[in-house]
Design an enzyme around this catalytic site. Structure first.
Site, short mmCIF file in Angstrom:
data_model
loop_
_atom_site.label_atom_id
_atom_site.label_comp_id
_atom_site.label_asym_id
_atom_site.label_seq_id
_atom_site.Cartn_x
_atom_site.Cartn_y
_atom_site.Cartn_z
N HIS A 188 45.94 48.13 33.32
CA HIS A 188 45.33 49.42 32.99
C HIS A 188 46.17 50.59 33.49
CE1 HIS A 188 41.29 47.95 31.76
NE2 HIS A 188 41.57 46.94 32.57
N HIS A 200 42.77 36.56 32.19
CA HIS A 200 41.39 36.32 32.64
C HIS A 200 40.42 36.60 31.50
CE1 HIS A 200 41.77 40.64 33.32
NE2 HIS A 200 40.49 40.76 33.63
N ASP A 226 44.68 42.53 36.03
CA ASP A 226 43.70 43.27 36.84
C ASP A 226 43.66 42.81 38.29
OD1 ASP A 226 43.23 44.53 34.48
OD2 ASP A 226 41.15 43.89 34.27
N HIS A 252 37.83 38.56 30.84
CA HIS A 252 37.16 39.81 30.48
C HIS A 252 37.47 40.22 29.03
CE1 HIS A 252 36.48 41.26 34.88
NE2 HIS A 252 35.51 40.48 34.44
N ASP A 274 37.98 42.99 27.56
CA ASP A 274 39.05 43.94 27.28
C ASP A 274 40.44 43.32 27.45
OD1 ASP A 274 38.58 43.87 30.07
OD2 ASP A 274 39.54 45.82 30.35
N HIS A 275 40.49 42.01 27.69
CA HIS A 275 41.78 41.29 27.75
C HIS A 275 41.88 40.20 26.69
CE1 HIS A 275 43.35 43.18 31.48
NE2 HIS A 275 42.07 43.50 31.54
N HIS A 312 39.37 39.31 41.33
CA HIS A 312 38.79 40.16 40.27
C HIS A 312 37.86 39.29 39.41
CE1 HIS A 312 38.63 43.23 37.16
NE2 HIS A 312 39.05 42.36 36.26
ZN ZN Z 1 39.28 42.52 34.11
#
Ligand code: ZN
Length: 255
Positions: free
Chosen positions: A171, A56, A133, A58, A60-61, A114
């Site tokens: 995570h 996805h 996530d 985001h 942090d990915h 998400h």
């Molecule tokens: Zn995420």
């Protein structure tokens, strides 16, 4: 020879993952939170990155994607998403698509909620699920872009996979997820067993991942929103599963 999987920490609490096919030397990174730890893990093994499978959009990915693509010239695979928030993409995938990573096969499940673009990657032969996530151990992702019924539906897709599959999530949130889950299901024996195991792992500074999907089905309250006992514990007897799921998610948000 079977696939090899490596897991390592990225950023503050993300996991980085590599899956390697010894037969062809193909190696995929599942997401790329940041480039440096992925490069370090590759160099430690003597592997070369051939693919990045993005779950996805985001930051942090995907934060390490551009640098990794430039360094390795790898293929970047990302969810089908009309908004195309993710850059450097070579191939966009949707529900049911099957990717080849060397001789390994990765099946795409769309798991929105998400984010609207979120996908999970299933390696059926390796009994391995990368759920990022959408599904955490004893938890699930926050519902930022989708709706509660949409997210519940996505969790049901993942719950339908066999018990002996390994869950690799985005995570290291397991300890805080357990703290919350125990407020809803204080008498769940599987949850209490997982709590003891996680306390032991964290004390030894070990990751709590992977988790067996069968254990998650018994201990993860977010996969159990259709259990009458969970509805009863929330004083929601007779409520639909997606309503119970929404209540769980809102309580967790506030916890
Ligand atoms: Zn995420």
């Amino acid at each position: 020879m079977s696939a090899e999987i490596r897991l390592f920490p990225c950023l503050s609490d993300n996991f980085g993952y590599l899956i390697h096919d010894p037969a062809t030397k193909a190696t995929a990174s599942i997401d790329a939170p940041e480039a440096a730890p992925v490069i370090k893990a590759l160099e430690h093994e003597g592997w070369t990155l051939t693919d990045i499978l993005i779950t996805h959009h985001h930051g942090d990915h995907v934060g390490g994607v551009a640098e990794l693509k430039q360094k390795y010239g790898c293929r970047v695979v990302a969810p089908h998403d009309k908004t195309t928030k993710i850059g450097n993409v070579d191939l966009r995938v949707a529900q049911g698509d099957v990717l080849k990573i060397g001789s390994l096969l990765a099946r795409v499940l769309e798991t929105p909620g998400h984010t609207l673009d979120h996908v999970s990657y299933v390696f059926d032969n390796e009994k391995t699920l990368f759920a990022a996530d959408t599904l955490f151990s004893i938890g699930c992702g926050r519902v930022f872009e989708g709706t509660y019924p949409m997210m519940w539906d996505s969790l049901l897709k993942l719950r339908a996979l066999p018990d002996d599959f390994d869950l690799y999530c985005g995570h290291e949130y397991t300890a805080s997820n357990i703290k919350f889950a125990l407020t809803v299901e204080p008498d769940n024996a599987a949850l209490k067993a997982r709590a003891e195991e996680v306390t032991r792992l964290r004390a030894a500074n070990q990751p709590t991942i992977p988790a067996k999907l069968g254990d998650e089905k018994k201990a993860n309250v977010f996969l159990r929103a259709d259990e009458p006992s969970v509805a009863a514990n929330l004083r929601m007897k007779g409520a639909s599963a997606d309503k119970v799921f929404g209540e769980l998610r809102e309580r967790k948000n506030k916890s």
